[in-house]
Design a protein around this motif. Sequence first.
Motif, PDB file in Angstrom:
ATOM      1  N   MET A   1       0.841  -1.183   0.000  1.00 23.26           N
ATOM      2  CA  MET A   1       0.000   0.000   0.000  1.00 23.26           C
ATOM      3  C   MET A   1       0.885   1.244   0.000  1.00 23.26           C
ATOM      4  O   MET A   1       1.862   1.321   0.734  1.00 23.26           O
ATOM      5  CB  MET A   1      -0.885  -0.015   1.239  1.00 23.26           C
ATOM      6  N   THR A   2       0.551   2.211  -0.808  1.00 23.64           N
ATOM      7  CA  THR A   2       1.326   3.450  -0.857  1.00 23.64           C
ATOM      8  C   THR A   2       0.565   4.545  -0.136  1.00 23.64           C
ATOM      9  O   THR A   2      -0.642   4.456   0.089  1.00 23.64           O
ATOM     10  CB  THR A   2       1.593   3.877  -2.310  1.00 23.64           C
ATOM     11  N   GLY A   3       1.303   5.580   0.222  1.00 25.24           N
ATOM     12  CA  GLY A   3       0.697   6.702   0.916  1.00 25.24           C
ATOM     13  C   GLY A   3       1.329   7.999   0.470  1.00 25.24           C
ATOM     14  O   GLY A   3       2.283   8.003  -0.310  1.00 25.24           O
ATOM     15  N   PRO A   4       0.843   9.108   0.978  1.00 19.48           N
ATOM     16  CA  PRO A   4       1.355  10.412   0.555  1.00 19.48           C
ATOM     17  C   PRO A   4       2.821  10.648   0.931  1.00 19.48           C
ATOM     18  O   PRO A   4       3.465  11.512   0.347  1.00 19.48           O
ATOM     19  CB  PRO A   4       0.429  11.419   1.236  1.00 19.48           C
ATOM     20  N   LEU A   5       3.351   9.886   1.871  1.00 22.76           N
ATOM     21  CA  LEU A   5       4.751  10.067   2.270  1.00 22.76           C
ATOM     22  C   LEU A   5       5.661   8.979   1.708  1.00 22.76           C
ATOM     23  O   LEU A   5       6.793   8.818   2.168  1.00 22.76           O
ATOM     24  CB  LEU A   5       4.870  10.136   3.797  1.00 22.76           C
ATOM     25  N   ASP A   6       5.176   8.244   0.719  1.00 23.95           N
ATOM     26  CA  ASP A   6       6.013   7.239   0.057  1.00 23.95           C
ATOM     27  C   ASP A   6       7.317   7.888  -0.401  1.00 23.95           C
ATOM     28  O   ASP A   6       7.300   8.965  -0.996  1.00 23.95           O
ATOM     29  CB  ASP A   6       5.282   6.681  -1.170  1.00 23.95           C
ATOM     30  N   GLY A   7       8.436   7.243  -0.115  1.00 27.94           N
ATOM     31  CA  GLY A   7       9.727   7.764  -0.523  1.00 27.94           C
ATOM     32  C   GLY A   7      10.392   8.661   0.509  1.00 27.94           C
ATOM     33  O   GLY A   7      11.568   8.986   0.380  1.00 27.94           O
ATOM     34  N   VAL A   8       9.652   9.079   1.535  1.00 29.41           N
ATOM     35  CA  VAL A   8      10.214   9.901   2.605  1.00 29.41           C
ATOM     36  C   VAL A   8      10.877   8.980   3.623  1.00 29.41           C
ATOM     37  O   VAL A   8      10.290   7.994   4.051  1.00 29.41           O
ATOM     38  CB  VAL A   8       9.122  10.765   3.283  1.00 29.41           C
TER      39      VAL A   8
END
Length: 148
Positions: free
Chosen positions: A1-8
């Motif tokens: 599941m991805t979210g708005p802070l993916d990659g942070v």
Amino acid sequence: MTGPLDGVVVADFSRVLAGPLATSTLADLGATVIKVERPGVGDDTRHWGPPWTATTSAYFESANRSKQSVELDLGLDEDRQIALELAGSADVLVENFRPGALAAKGLGYEALSAVNPRLVYCSISGFGSGAGRTCRATTSWCRRSAGS
């Protein structure tokens, strides 16, 4: 599941409640959170129970869900270097040490922002780092106001 802070990437140097809860929320939103714990002991709340899960306390699990963990002894030069590298590659660092404690180890905002100018450094303190930090940590004012 991805979210708005993916990659942070969040370097979590916090313990007990305020910092771990904040960084768990960041993890819930998709950030990769790397929690720094003391070797052999971990976060104090690993030992706060009951209730217990299969491996640790339910309190620890609830405030530290969805995180990766690394053990570092910030009193050792080698481990401080690893912490510096972690902070150098992180987007966010969250800590709740006594004001000035990480700076004394070369891991304060000034040192880390020189290595990583884009680092968001969040320091959580019950009394702040300014004039209020000289207040003694106590709950007596709370008990007095409640009449006990």
